[in-house]
Design a protein around this motif. Structure first.
Motif, short mmCIF file in Angstrom:
data_model
loop_
_atom_site.label_atom_id
_atom_site.label_comp_id
_atom_site.label_asym_id
_atom_site.label_seq_id
_atom_site.Cartn_x
_atom_site.Cartn_y
_atom_site.Cartn_z
N TRP A 153 -29.46 26.82 63.85
CA TRP A 153 -27.71 27.16 64.01
C TRP A 153 -27.58 28.07 65.23
CZ3 TRP A 153 -28.98 30.10 58.85
CH2 TRP A 153 -29.01 28.62 57.62
N ALA A 154 -28.70 28.37 66.21
CA ALA A 154 -28.35 28.60 67.46
C ALA A 154 -27.68 28.01 68.22
CB ALA A 154 -29.27 30.11 67.13
N TYR A 190 -32.45 34.44 68.72
CA TYR A 190 -32.03 33.19 69.35
C TYR A 190 -30.47 33.69 69.36
CZ TYR A 190 -36.53 31.34 67.00
OH TYR A 190 -37.54 31.25 66.66
N GLY A 191 -30.05 35.12 69.40
CA GLY A 191 -29.00 35.13 69.31
C GLY A 191 -27.69 34.87 68.26
N GLY A 192 -25.85 35.26 68.21
CA GLY A 192 -25.61 35.42 67.50
C GLY A 192 -24.67 36.88 66.52
N TYR A 193 -23.63 36.87 65.81
CA TYR A 193 -23.66 38.25 65.08
C TYR A 193 -23.48 38.38 63.59
CZ TYR A 193 -21.02 38.73 69.66
OH TYR A 193 -21.20 39.00 71.32
N PHE A 194 -23.28 39.26 63.34
CA PHE A 194 -23.54 39.50 62.45
C PHE A 194 -22.78 40.95 61.75
CE2 PHE A 194 -25.50 41.59 58.10
CZ PHE A 194 -25.55 40.25 56.92
N ILE A 195 -21.93 40.20 61.37
CA ILE A 195 -20.80 41.28 61.51
C ILE A 195 -21.50 42.81 59.72
CG2 ILE A 195 -18.29 42.62 60.60
CD1 ILE A 195 -18.72 40.73 63.34
N GLU A 196 -21.61 42.14 58.76
CA GLU A 196 -22.10 43.23 57.52
C GLU A 196 -22.34 42.00 56.39
OE1 GLU A 196 -18.58 45.30 57.08
OE2 GLU A 196 -17.67 43.79 55.14
N ALA A 197 -23.30 42.78 55.65
CA ALA A 197 -23.71 41.93 54.44
C ALA A 197 -23.03 41.49 53.58
CB ALA A 197 -25.28 42.40 54.43
N ASP A 198 -23.13 40.45 52.91
CA ASP A 198 -22.39 40.36 51.73
C ASP A 198 -21.89 41.92 50.84
OD1 ASP A 198 -20.80 38.95 49.49
OD2 ASP A 198 -22.39 38.67 48.46
N LEU A 199 -23.08 42.11 50.52
CA LEU A 199 -23.02 44.25 49.96
C LEU A 199 -23.93 45.09 50.74
CD1 LEU A 199 -24.04 42.96 46.57
CD2 LEU A 199 -22.07 42.81 46.91
N TYR A 202 -24.23 26.19 67.06
CA TYR A 202 -23.03 26.60 67.02
C TYR A 202 -22.94 27.56 68.20
CZ TYR A 202 -22.89 25.06 62.45
OH TYR A 202 -22.79 24.40 61.01
N GLY A 203 -24.13 27.99 69.00
CA GLY A 203 -23.64 28.66 69.95
C GLY A 203 -23.86 30.34 70.10
N GLN A 204 -23.93 31.60 71.16
CA GLN A 204 -24.12 32.82 70.76
C GLN A 204 -22.81 33.75 69.85
OE1 GLN A 204 -27.78 33.94 72.42
NE2 GLN A 204 -28.22 31.21 71.49
N LYS A 205 -21.93 32.41 70.65
CA LYS A 205 -21.00 33.32 70.50
C LYS A 205 -20.70 33.43 68.35
CE LYS A 205 -19.46 35.91 74.35
NZ LYS A 205 -19.22 37.10 73.69
N ALA A 206 -21.20 32.91 67.95
CA ALA A 206 -21.38 32.65 66.32
C ALA A 206 -21.14 33.96 65.52
CB ALA A 206 -21.71 31.18 65.90
N ALA A 207 -20.57 34.04 64.03
CA ALA A 207 -20.71 34.72 63.44
C ALA A 207 -21.78 34.48 62.39
CB ALA A 207 -19.37 35.48 63.16
N TYR A 208 -22.03 35.39 61.94
CA TYR A 208 -23.04 34.46 60.53
C TYR A 208 -22.58 35.56 59.23
CZ TYR A 208 -25.83 30.99 63.58
OH TYR A 208 -25.36 30.05 64.17
N PHE A 209 -22.68 34.88 58.42
CA PHE A 209 -21.93 35.52 56.88
C PHE A 209 -22.89 34.83 56.03
CE2 PHE A 209 -19.76 36.23 53.01
CZ PHE A 209 -19.85 37.51 52.94
N CYS A 210 -23.66 35.33 54.88
CA CYS A 210 -24.11 34.68 53.88
C CYS A 210 -23.84 35.53 52.55
CB CYS A 210 -25.74 34.78 53.95
SG CYS A 210 -26.86 36.38 54.49
N THR A 211 -24.14 34.96 51.00
CA THR A 211 -23.40 35.60 50.43
C THR A 211 -25.01 36.72 49.17
OG1 THR A 211 -23.49 33.06 48.87
CG2 THR A 211 -21.83 33.55 50.41
#
Length: 428
Positions: free
Chosen positions: A252-253, A280-289, A256-265
């Motif tokens: 995925w990295a 591998y790079g990327g952003y994780f803003i916050e978890a589902d909970l 989608y590149g290094q400027k992608a943000a990811y979210f999982c449910t």
């Protein structure tokens, strides 16, 4: 914490969800704050006043809390244990529903309903309120209408569980659908990757949030992508679902590149996703909970067992590890665990209602209860409004906490102060 936490605030933004009725914002917005001397933000007065031995009638009722297992929802269980530690095992009974609750539906129902066999039981909290909770609450109320039934993070349709639960409190999937993407944009992300599976996507909260996130990405000129990962409650189990994430993050990295943000449910997907993005790079803003305990300890090989409940210590320890791993400014959370706060906070609210110290549907009183277990945290909340009809539910509340980005200038993103555009509340 490295930045002073703002006072515990719950703002009822009813106007944001009453567009379908054409109500004016100024006529419907209500601000809830702890302003009295005995309702301080850090919850210390609440704790002192609510001592087990000093509370009148405390021994005359019991409270039951049902959560998932440690493997599926550790924070939920920790919050239940914190409440039990505060008031004692003689007054608080804990139970766990099966990991494979969709297959073991009858067992799930029996576990919840079984708590009502205690003649002194006066409130039952289920967090997360998985499939079967609606039926369980229905059976409980048929036998014991005196028992309060609270659902934390309901999986079943609001229309159904709202009919049998005395109170439902979910994360604000509407506001957060917008605000998570807004935060990603503020951090410089150019794309957003949503990871889930069919069972979760069948839930109203998840499906509506997906559409909100898509719309927000369009607003911020970001690309939106969806990836499917295995459901941990199927035959692959948690290990198989986590292995899939581990194997695919590097792909995925590259995609989608290094400027992608990811979210999982799903909680089980969070740890391998964070670990992979660190590498591998990327952003994780916050978890589902969200929680500093959600995914980070395992991903960063941290032992936080001695810091249970000490969230100042926990978030600072996690932050140091995130920075050391090269994740500064790319990873975030809530400063207090959502699952922890819901289990303990809903039980505290139930206790206060039973003792006649709080009103059942008062968001202000709910805020005080949450404040006892998340001192200093800033929250925002609103009553749930159905998108098509504009009908507002008194007993269903949506809440969220400000987003904390590790080692980012300012740390807090101020999400609780951002006004979500009204059109997002009518997106289905």
């Amino acid at each position: 914490m490295k930045k002073k936490v703002l006072g515990f605030i719950v703002t009822s933004m009813l106007a944001l969800q009453l567009m379908a009725c054409g109500a004016a914002k100024e006529q419907n917005s209500t601000n809830y704050k702890n302003t009295s001397e005995d309702s301080v933000a850090d919850g210390s007065e609440l704790t002192e006043d609510s001592d087990v031995e000093g509370s009148a009638g405390e021994g005359s009722f019991h409270i039951g809390i049902v959560t998932g297992s440690f493997s599926q929802s550790e924070d939920d269980r920790r919050g239940a244990e914190a409440f039990q530690d505060k008031y004692g095992s003689d007054n608080v009974t804990l139970a766990i529903y099966p990991d494979n609750f969709t297959e073991d539906l009858d067992t799930t129902i029996q576990i919840i309903v079984g708590l009502a066999e205690d003649p002194d039981m006066k409130a039952i909290i289920v967090n997360q309120a998985v499939d079967g909770t609606t039926e369980a609450f229905h059976e409980i109320h048929e036998k014991r209408p005196d028992i309060l039934c609270f659902a934390g993070e309901a999986y079943e349709d609001f229309e159904d569980i709202g009919q049998v639960a005395d109170l439902v409190v979910n994360y604000d999937f509407i506001s957060r659908g917008y605000l998570i993407v807004h935060t990603a944009h503020e951090l410089g992300c150019d794309s957003f990757v949503h990871i889930s599976f069919p069972r979760h996507l069948s839930y109203e909260s998840v499906s509506r949030q997906v559409d909100i996130m898509k719309t927000a990405c369009e607003e911020f000129d970001m690309q939106f992508f969806m990836e499917e990962a295995p459901d941990p409650i199927t035959e692959v189990g948690v290990p198989g679902a986590q292995s899939y994430i581990t194997e695919h993050v590097s792909k995925w990295a590259k995609k989608y590149g290094q400027k992608a943000a990811y979210f999982c449910t799903n909680d089980a997907h969070t740890e391998p996703l964070i670990k992979g993005l660190m590498e591998y790079g990327g952003y994780f803003i916050e978890a589902d909970l969200p929680s500093p305990l959600m995914g980070y300890p395992g991903a960063l090989d941290l032992d936080l067992t001695g810091a249970s409940g000490d969230f100042d210590n926990i978030i600072n320890t996690v932050e140091d590890a995130v920075v050391a791993a090269g994740g500064a400014g790319r990873f975030g959370t809530w400063s207090y665990s959502y699952g922890y706060s819901v289990s303990a906070g809903l039980a505290e609210h139930a206790r206060n209602v039973i003792l006649g110290e709080s009103e059942l549907h008062s968001i202000n009183d709910l805020a005080k209860a949450y404040g006892a277990f998340s001192p200093g945290a800033q929250w925002n909340g609103t009553n749930y409004t159905e998108a098509i009809t504009g009908d507002k539910s008194d007993n269903i509340v949506l809440i969220y906490q400000d987003t904390y980005i590790f080692d980012n200038p300012g740390y807090y993103m101020g999400t609780t102060d951002i006004e979500v555009p009204e059109n997002y509340f009518t997106i289905e």
